[in-house]
Scaffold this active site. Structure first.
Site, PDB file in Angstrom:
ATOM      1  N   ASP A   1       0.846  -1.193   0.000  1.00 41.13           N
ATOM      2  CA  ASP A   1       0.000   0.000   0.000  1.00 41.13           C
ATOM      3  C   ASP A   1       0.882   1.244   0.000  1.00 41.13           C
ATOM      4  OD1 ASP A   1      -1.992   1.867   0.380  1.00 41.13           O
ATOM      5  OD2 ASP A   1      -2.143   1.497   2.542  1.00 41.13           O
TER       6      ASP A   1
ATOM      7  N   ASP B   1      -1.743  -1.208  -3.730  1.00 43.77           N
ATOM      8  CA  ASP B   1      -2.081  -0.466  -4.942  1.00 43.77           C
ATOM      9  C   ASP B   1      -0.926  -0.500  -5.948  1.00 43.77           C
ATOM     10  OD1 ASP B   1      -0.265   1.374  -3.807  1.00 43.77           O
ATOM     11  OD2 ASP B   1      -1.900   2.354  -2.711  1.00 43.77           O
TER      12      ASP B   1
ATOM     13  N   ASP C   1      -4.917 -10.224 -15.691  1.00 40.30           N
ATOM     14  CA  ASP C   1      -5.971 -11.207 -15.456  1.00 40.30           C
ATOM     15  C   ASP C   1      -7.120 -10.896 -16.392  1.00 40.30           C
ATOM     16  OD1 ASP C   1      -7.449 -13.233 -13.934  1.00 40.30           O
ATOM     17  OD2 ASP C   1      -6.058 -12.739 -12.320  1.00 40.30           O
TER      18      ASP C   1
ATOM     19  N   ASP D   1      -9.204 -16.297 -16.314  1.00 43.39           N
ATOM     20  CA  ASP D   1      -9.959 -16.792 -15.175  1.00 43.39           C
ATOM     21  C   ASP D   1     -11.012 -17.825 -15.620  1.00 43.39           C
ATOM     22  OD1 ASP D   1     -10.449 -16.176 -12.244  1.00 43.39           O
ATOM     23  OD2 ASP D   1     -12.471 -15.838 -13.008  1.00 43.39           O
TER      24      ASP D   1
ATOM     25  N   GLU E   1      -6.906 -20.615 -16.566  1.00 39.88           N
ATOM     26  CA  GLU E   1      -7.229 -21.251 -15.282  1.00 39.88           C
ATOM     27  C   GLU E   1      -8.377 -22.211 -15.555  1.00 39.88           C
ATOM     28  OE1 GLU E   1      -8.803 -20.408 -10.770  1.00 39.88           O
ATOM     29  OE2 GLU E   1      -9.816 -19.613 -12.517  1.00 39.88           O
TER      30      GLU E   1
ATOM     31  N   HIS F   1      -3.827 -16.990  -5.010  1.00 41.78           N
ATOM     32  CA  HIS F   1      -4.683 -16.219  -4.099  1.00 41.78           C
ATOM     33  C   HIS F   1      -5.919 -17.004  -3.658  1.00 41.78           C
ATOM     34  CE1 HIS F   1      -6.398 -15.906  -8.024  1.00 41.78           C
ATOM     35  NE2 HIS F   1      -7.505 -15.407  -7.530  1.00 41.78           N
ATOM     36  N   ASP F   2      -6.117 -18.212  -4.197  1.00 42.21           N
ATOM     37  CA  ASP F   2      -7.272 -19.038  -3.835  1.00 42.21           C
ATOM     38  C   ASP F   2      -6.906 -20.212  -2.937  1.00 42.21           C
ATOM     39  OD1 ASP F   2      -8.976 -17.516  -5.461  1.00 42.21           O
ATOM     40  OD2 ASP F   2      -8.661 -18.815  -7.204  1.00 42.21           O
TER      41      ASP F   2
HETATM   42  O1  ISL Z   1     -11.139 -20.893  -4.833  1.00 38.68           O
HETATM   43  C1  ISL Z   1     -11.445 -21.963  -5.295  1.00 38.68           C
HETATM   44  C2  ISL Z   1     -11.025 -23.133  -4.604  1.00 38.68           C
HETATM   45  O2  ISL Z   1     -12.134 -23.605  -3.875  1.00 38.68           O
HETATM   46  C3  ISL Z   1     -12.179 -22.139  -6.549  1.00 38.68           C
HETATM   47  O3  ISL Z   1     -13.474 -22.534  -6.368  1.00 38.68           O
HETATM   48  C4  ISL Z   1     -12.126 -20.854  -7.315  1.00 38.68           C
HETATM   49  O4  ISL Z   1     -13.221 -20.075  -7.049  1.00 38.68           O
HETATM   50  C5  ISL Z   1     -12.024 -21.229  -8.758  1.00 38.68           C
HETATM   51  O5  ISL Z   1     -10.795 -21.825  -8.876  1.00 38.68           O
HETATM   52  C6  ISL Z   1     -12.101 -20.037  -9.665  1.00 38.68           C
HETATM   53  O6  ISL Z   1     -11.186 -19.055  -9.302  1.00 38.68           O
HETATM   54  C7  ISL Z   1     -11.153 -17.869 -10.034  1.00 38.68           C
HETATM   55  O7  ISL Z   1     -12.425 -17.342 -10.317  1.00 38.68           O
HETATM   56  C8  ISL Z   1     -13.194 -16.873  -9.212  1.00 38.68           C
HETATM   57  C9  ISL Z   1     -12.387 -16.007  -8.242  1.00 38.68           C
HETATM   58  O8  ISL Z   1     -13.101 -15.871  -7.045  1.00 38.68           O
HETATM   59  C10 ISL Z   1     -11.037 -16.592  -7.951  1.00 38.68           C
HETATM   60  O9  ISL Z   1     -10.302 -15.747  -7.124  1.00 38.68           O
HETATM   61  C11 ISL Z   1     -10.371 -16.830  -9.267  1.00 38.68           C
HETATM   62  O10 ISL Z   1      -9.041 -17.258  -9.141  1.00 38.68           O
HETATM   63  C12 ISL Z   1     -14.321 -16.087  -9.792  1.00 38.68           C
HETATM   64  O11 ISL Z   1     -13.824 -15.116 -10.672  1.00 38.68           O
END
Ligand code: ISL
Length: 615
Positions: A43, A51, A120, A228, A293, A365-366
């Site tokens: 930040d 940011d 992304d 995505d 993805e 990040h997931d």
């Molecule tokens: O996070 C997950 C693991 O349980 C997945 O269900 C995830 O939501 C999935 O892999 C899709 O992820 C992507 O699309 C989502 C977003 O929330 C995630 O951050 C992104 O990486 C919707 O855009």
């Protein structure tokens, strides 16, 4: 008796490089990609949210680490229902993160340092506040009605009543995947949050609009896209226009994934995108990276997406290895068995050996942090297990992705109260599971602590100061209290840190062609704690047509107890040298004689180069 080789011994070998010259393989086979989740990176203005100017001030961290490409999670205009994965303007930047001028500065700053920027691309859905959707929901006769998935209530049911949704699909974030629109009496599909309506890719106008937006970014100077949930864009439609119900595993909602994962037209859409968007830029010599993805993707589809001859995408993120610790669901974690991890990685390595290309990742990040998940984040083993897992992954064949903080050995958040969580998925599932009595609040808190996405989203730990040098304000998500010990400043100052080990791994990939391109062969598929494999590549040596076979043996102890390496594995490796090791050898020794025994979480790479006869 432990078997030396796995069932993939006869798997086809080949693929890249097409000829004999490793230098002819695409640039991204040698690249390391680093993911930035901007909200949590750094930040600059004290509002507690990371940011773009914050990123600009940390570019040297990335350059020094040996990063080639930065993948930037969404910074577009967004109501932030899913931290930017809900986009209301694809061609502007959210004021939370900065301005378009900041993106231009980021592109310039990265390019100056020899790095690339991948954005992304979130086009399975938009935000419900995107003008396309605002227009679409204006009424059944609106111009863009058909840009999204509108359907009437289930036949014979009163619209808007429980169970009247067009299908029984559960959304990824809990609850029905359909939202009722009172004004028009119809429902729209949202595989994710209600604020993320799915775009209708059947409509060529939607595809054209997406392509135009992508060209606009490429013209601005970006070097590619991470796409995505791109394998969810094509849905299976019955001849009467309806969508099928899914199987019910718990509660009243069903699993619709068979009807939208790798759907009937997805390969057609990606080939079209390649033709319409990327081909002209590639023809001009632009270096571009595309990575899809693809949750739930099979090896068969993975190969089709990434086979260079099909011109769809360069590589995909598959999810199989992210499931090795799932029980009945992600919210029911079980201990990972190393043999399962070997089986899945082995299958993907073999499946994409001849055509296609793997991407390699532990963290994003997931996902929870790998050192807490498959390693050991106790003070005794955190550093060693983070290095061992990094070595294991980066020595596979494919392009490695490093998620911010992974290079520091950052750990899970270890939150204990639901109030500490911010993630829409975590909060949605907590509510649904507790409400339906599938789990108690205590069980759900344990599940979130192990698997919740906020584990990856705590702020990057830059130094030992208050808020870890992330912000001068109040961080949007709590900083991990271990930042006094785990932080970038301390790691750069310590040659034995996880950070320096990642730097060495990246250098190895750049300098040694067999690391990037060598054939993969799994060893010891049944061993519960030692992960072992070889890599091999014939490389030109000298100008007279001579070739050399460059070979690596990778050994990793995935556990906290010492292990003996079965003697058969070391057969023929007597004269090899140690290319990289997580632990120093006894007396700094560089002899394979010392590798018959692995310390807890020890990993190493041996190299031998028996010369091949000239052809
Ligand atoms: O996070 C997950 C693991 O349980 C997945 O269900 C995830 O939501 C999935 O892999 C899709 O992820 C992507 O699309 C989502 C977003 O929330 C995630 O951050 C992104 O990486 C919707 O855009």
């Amino acid at each position: 008796m432990t078997a030396l080789h796995g069932p993939d011994d006869d798997a086809p070998r080949g693929g890249w490089p097409a000829g004999d010259d490793p230098a002819a393989a695409p640039w991204w086979t040698r690249a390391v990609v680093y993911q930035i989740y901007p909200r949590s990176f750094r930040d600059s203005d004290g509002d507690g949210v990371g940011d773009l100017p914050g990123i600009l001030r940390r570019l040297d961290h990335l350059a020094d680490l040996g990063v080639d490409v930065v993948w930037l999670s969404p910074v577009y205009t967004s109501p932030q229902a899913d931290n930017g994965y809900d986009i209301s303007d694809y061609q502007d930047v959210d004021p939370l993160f900065g301005t378009l001028a900041d993106v231009d500065a980021l592109i310039a700053g990265l390019h100056e340092r020899g790095m690339k920027l991948v954005m992304d691309l979130v086009v399975n859905h938009t935000s419900d506040e995107h003008p396309w959707f605002v227009n679409s929901r204006a009424g059944r006769a609106s111009d863009r009605r058909d840009w999204y998935w509108w359907r009437p209530a289930r036949p014979g049911m009163e619209p808007g009543t429980p169970g009247a949704e067009p299908t029984n699909w559960r959304s990824f974030f809990g609850g029905s995947a359909w939202a009722f629109d009172e004004a028009s009496g119809e429902y729209y599909l949202h595989l994710f949050d209600t604020k993320q309506p799915d775009l209708n890719w059947e409509n060529p106008d939607v595809r054209r609009a997406v392509h135009a937006m992508m060209r606009w970014w490429l013209d601005r100077g970006v070097d590619g896209f991470r796409m995505d949930v791109i394998n969810l864009i094509s849905k299976t439609i019955a001849p009467d226009g309806s969508l099928p119900d899914g199987e019910v595993h718990y509660g009243v909602l069903g699993d619709g994934s068979p009807y939208y994962t790798d759907g009937p037209r997805v390969h057609e859409y990606l080939a079209e995108m390649h033709r319409e968007v990327f081909a002209p830029y590639l023809a001009q010599g632009r270096e571009i990276l595309t990575v899809g993805e693809t949750p739930g993707v099979t090896v068969e589809h993975g190969r089709r997406y990434t086979d260079p001859a099909r011109r769809e995408v360069d590589m995909v993120f598959q999810f199989e290895h992210m499931g090795v610790d799932h029980g009945a669901s992600k919210w029911d974690p079980v201990p990972m068995r190393l043999t399962d991890l070997k089986a899945t990685f082995g299958r993907w390595q073999a499946g994409l050996a001849e055509a296609g290309w793997n991407s390699l990742y532990w963290d994003n990040h997931d996902q929870p942090r790998v050192v807490s998940r498959f390693g050991d984040d106790s003070p005794e083993h955190r550093v060693a297990s983070a290095k061992a897992l990094a070595l294991l992954l980066h020595l596979h064949r494919g392009t490695p992705y490093v998620y911010q903080g992974e290079e520091l050995g950052m750990t899970n958040a270890h939150f204990t109260r639901i109030e500490q969580y911010q993630d829409v998925e975590s909060l949605g599932h907590y509510a649904e599971m507790v409400e339906h009595g599938v789990a108690t609040p205590e069980q759900m808190l344990a599940a979130l602590a192990a698997m919740g996405r906020d584990n990856a989203r705590t702020p990057v730990q830059w130094d030992a100061s208050e808020h870890a040098g992330f912000t001068s304000g109040t961080p949007w998500l709590e900083v991990n209290p271990n930042h006094g010990e785990v932080n970038a400043e301390a790691a750069w100052a310590d040659e034995d840190s996880v950070l320096h080990f990642y730097r060495r791994l990246h250098a190895l990939r750049h300098d040694v062609p067999v690391v990037a391109l060598g054939d993969f062969r799994m060893l010891l598929p049944d061993h519960e704690q030692v992960y072992a494999f070889t890599r091999a590549l014939d490389v030109p040596s000298g100008g007279g047509g001579e070739r050399e076979r460059d070979e690596l043996l990778v050994l990793v102890n995935v556990g906290g107890t010492p292990q003996d390496v079965p003697a058969a594995v070391l057969d023929g490796w007597g004269g090899a040298s140690v290319l990289l090791a997580t632990h120093p050898g006894p007396d700094g020794a560089d002899r394979p004689g010392v590798v018959g025994h692995l310390a807890p979480w020890e990993g190493l790479v041996l190299r031998r180069r028996p010369t091949l006869p000239p052809r």
